[in-house]
Scaffold this motif. Sequence first.
Motif, PDB file in Angstrom:
ATOM      1  N   THR A 100       0.744  -1.182  -0.024  1.00 60.68           N
ATOM      2  CA  THR A 100      -0.002   0.128   0.059  1.00 60.68           C
ATOM      3  C   THR A 100       0.921   1.329  -0.129  1.00 60.68           C
ATOM      4  OG1 THR A 100      -0.144  -0.159   2.429  1.00 60.68           O
ATOM      5  CG2 THR A 100      -2.009  -1.089   1.186  1.00 60.68           C
ATOM      6  N   ALA A 101       1.979   1.075  -0.196  1.00 55.11           N
ATOM      7  CA  ALA A 101       3.067   2.288  -0.019  1.00 55.11           C
ATOM      8  C   ALA A 101       2.807   3.214  -1.041  1.00 55.11           C
ATOM      9  CB  ALA A 101       4.358   2.093  -0.026  1.00 55.11           C
ATOM     10  N   GLU A 102       3.097   4.449  -0.830  1.00 51.72           N
ATOM     11  CA  GLU A 102       2.562   5.486  -2.101  1.00 51.72           C
ATOM     12  C   GLU A 102       3.930   5.474  -2.786  1.00 51.72           C
ATOM     13  OE1 GLU A 102       1.858   9.472  -0.818  1.00 51.72           O
ATOM     14  OE2 GLU A 102       0.224   8.872   0.264  1.00 51.72           O
ATOM     15  N   THR A 103       3.597   5.500  -4.176  1.00 51.89           N
ATOM     16  CA  THR A 103       4.835   5.539  -5.198  1.00 51.89           C
ATOM     17  C   THR A 103       4.763   7.016  -6.041  1.00 51.89           C
ATOM     18  OG1 THR A 103       3.681   4.384  -6.603  1.00 51.89           O
ATOM     19  CG2 THR A 103       5.362   3.156  -5.361  1.00 51.89           C
ATOM     20  N   PRO A 104       5.164   8.138  -5.496  1.00 50.29           N
ATOM     21  CA  PRO A 104       5.055   9.590  -6.235  1.00 50.29           C
ATOM     22  C   PRO A 104       6.046   9.448  -7.124  1.00 50.29           C
ATOM     23  CG  PRO A 104       6.343   9.748  -4.193  1.00 50.29           C
ATOM     24  CD  PRO A 104       5.596   8.334  -4.058  1.00 50.29           C
ATOM     25  N   PRO A 105       5.733  10.346  -8.399  1.00 52.87           N
ATOM     26  CA  PRO A 105       6.604  10.549  -9.553  1.00 52.87           C
ATOM     27  C   PRO A 105       7.997  11.019  -8.967  1.00 52.87           C
ATOM     28  CG  PRO A 105       4.910  11.927  -9.579  1.00 52.87           C
ATOM     29  CD  PRO A 105       4.534  11.021  -8.601  1.00 52.87           C
ATOM     30  N   ALA A 106       9.047  10.825  -9.600  1.00 56.95           N
ATOM     31  CA  ALA A 106      10.314  11.300  -9.090  1.00 56.95           C
ATOM     32  C   ALA A 106      10.343  12.770  -9.103  1.00 56.95           C
ATOM     33  CB  ALA A 106      11.616  10.824 -10.117  1.00 56.95           C
ATOM     34  N   LYS A 107      10.999  13.295  -7.997  1.00 59.07           N
ATOM     35  CA  LYS A 107      11.002  14.903  -7.863  1.00 59.07           C
ATOM     36  C   LYS A 107      11.829  15.706  -8.895  1.00 59.07           C
ATOM     37  CE  LYS A 107      11.203  17.339  -3.688  1.00 59.07           C
ATOM     38  NZ  LYS A 107      11.899  17.348  -2.245  1.00 59.07           N
ATOM     39  N   TYR A 108      12.942  14.986  -9.440  1.00 55.71           N
ATOM     40  CA  TYR A 108      13.703  15.545 -10.156  1.00 55.71           C
ATOM     41  C   TYR A 108      13.875  14.959 -11.687  1.00 55.71           C
ATOM     42  CZ  TYR A 108      15.166  18.163  -6.096  1.00 55.71           C
ATOM     43  OH  TYR A 108      15.045  18.837  -5.128  1.00 55.71           O
ATOM     44  N   GLY A 109      12.682  14.560 -12.201  1.00 59.80           N
ATOM     45  CA  GLY A 109      12.495  13.638 -13.425  1.00 59.80           C
ATOM     46  C   GLY A 109      13.785  12.680 -13.246  1.00 59.80           C
ATOM     47  N   SER A 110      13.825  11.992 -14.494  1.00 65.45           N
ATOM     48  CA  SER A 110      15.036  11.073 -14.508  1.00 65.45           C
ATOM     49  C   SER A 110      16.351  11.444 -14.607  1.00 65.45           C
ATOM     50  CB  SER A 110      14.713  10.343 -16.047  1.00 65.45           C
ATOM     51  OG  SER A 110      15.844   9.434 -16.218  1.00 65.45           O
ATOM     52  N   ARG A 111      17.288  10.656 -13.925  1.00 63.66           N
ATOM     53  CA  ARG A 111      18.646  11.276 -13.865  1.00 63.66           C
ATOM     54  C   ARG A 111      19.541  10.616 -15.217  1.00 63.66           C
ATOM     55  NH1 ARG A 111      19.279  12.603  -8.533  1.00 63.66           N
ATOM     56  NH2 ARG A 111      17.231  13.260  -7.818  1.00 63.66           N
ATOM     57  N   PHE A 112      18.842   9.859 -15.978  1.00 59.67           N
ATOM     58  CA  PHE A 112      19.430   9.285 -16.984  1.00 59.67           C
ATOM     59  C   PHE A 112      19.447  10.421 -18.212  1.00 59.67           C
ATOM     60  CE2 PHE A 112      19.777   6.564 -20.594  1.00 59.67           C
ATOM     61  CZ  PHE A 112      20.939   5.995 -20.377  1.00 59.67           C
ATOM     62  N   LEU A 113      20.633  11.043 -18.626  1.00 60.11           N
ATOM     63  CA  LEU A 113      20.697  12.363 -19.182  1.00 60.11           C
ATOM     64  C   LEU A 113      20.265  12.229 -20.578  1.00 60.11           C
ATOM     65  CD1 LEU A 113      24.208  13.820 -17.491  1.00 60.11           C
ATOM     66  CD2 LEU A 113      21.794  14.362 -16.926  1.00 60.11           C
ATOM     67  N   PHE A 114      20.763  11.392 -21.312  1.00 62.56           N
ATOM     68  CA  PHE A 114      20.432  10.990 -22.764  1.00 62.56           C
ATOM     69  C   PHE A 114      18.819  11.197 -22.946  1.00 62.56           C
ATOM     70  CE2 PHE A 114      24.543   9.830 -22.315  1.00 62.56           C
ATOM     71  CZ  PHE A 114      25.323  10.455 -23.263  1.00 62.56           C
ATOM     72  N   PHE A 115      18.123  10.503 -22.070  1.00 66.36           N
ATOM     73  CA  PHE A 115      16.783  10.920 -22.412  1.00 66.36           C
ATOM     74  C   PHE A 115      15.924  11.480 -21.371  1.00 66.36           C
ATOM     75  CE2 PHE A 115      18.333   6.907 -24.536  1.00 66.36           C
ATOM     76  CZ  PHE A 115      18.024   7.431 -26.092  1.00 66.36           C
ATOM     77  N   TRP A 116      15.940  12.707 -21.153  1.00 61.22           N
ATOM     78  CA  TRP A 116      15.617  13.729 -19.969  1.00 61.22           C
ATOM     79  C   TRP A 116      14.106  13.358 -19.718  1.00 61.22           C
ATOM     80  CZ3 TRP A 116      18.501  16.030 -16.696  1.00 61.22           C
ATOM     81  CH2 TRP A 116      17.840  16.586 -15.817  1.00 61.22           C
TER      82      TRP A 116
END
Lengths: 148, 175
Positions: free
Chosen positions: B159-175
């Motif tokens: 039941t844990a919440e899974t909010p979207p990542a705060k700073y986006g993806s850390r994978f630089l090529f596909f921001w």
Amino acid sequence: MAQIKQDMPPEGGYRPIHFKRIPCKTFFSGAAIIGGYVGMTAGAAYIYYLNYGAVFRRELEVKGGSLAIYPMLLAERDRAFLKQLRRNRDEERELMKNVPGWKVGTWYGEPVFVGPEADKFHNPSISEYYVHSSYKDMKKIVNMQFAV
Amino acid sequence: MTITEATELPTDEELTVQEVNLSGPVLKAGAFHLGKSCEYENNEFILCRREFKDPRKCLQEGKAVTSCTLNFFRQIKKTCADEFTQYAYCLDKSSPDQQYTPCRKTQAVFDKCVKDNLGLDRPPFDYFNRVHVHKSPRPALPVEGPAVYPDATPGLPPTAETPPAKYGSRFLFFW
């Protein structure tokens, strides 16, 4: 006083100079050479294909024959192997009987393999298996398939 | 140093049986019919060896293989000794590595004799390379599942919440 004679071309002039290119005699045209190359390669590939199948089937049959007698050879090898293991253990017990604290199959009581199953079978390495025989005997068998 | 005093090794009496005292060309000459007539014993032994990975546990199966092989060659000796010897001699002398190809004539004679006397057909040339299903009376070994560690890190509750990542993806090529 000597007469001065002017050096002159022969009567009727010099012969003409050969400057026309004379190419080699051509036996085949370019298209014939390329076509012949392609044709010969195709023919050779077909013969190779036929031969490849024949060689493959021949080797498959030899391998099948070996697989058919493999269980019998393995059974015989297992019995000889276990006999030799017992002999090795007896030899080690006899050899190290004067060493205080020595336990057979361990390093002064510290086992090589530790695990929940005490009686688990561990294949000895080839140098361990031949440790009580001469190096010459080990060298004979060290690369063989059925060795240890 | 892997064999300790605690390791159970069978005694020499248990290990001593009559062995198949035959040379390589002879074994190769009889290989196909042998493999066919002792198929059950061979499969049982090899299955045991592959399952247990322990030569001590498959001694009975191994002895069955050896006695079946001995019986087979006794039968051959009784019925087709000449044909068999011819074939083995041909295999031995015709090529440096005992190929079957140069000996088809003697092989045909031997096959016919075995067929007439023992009723055994020669299996197809790739019979032993194929995959066969073997039905063994021995129950199958329990399958070892994945290891379970009691001190493993517990996962998130369902039941844990899974909010979207705060700073986006850390994978630089596909921001």
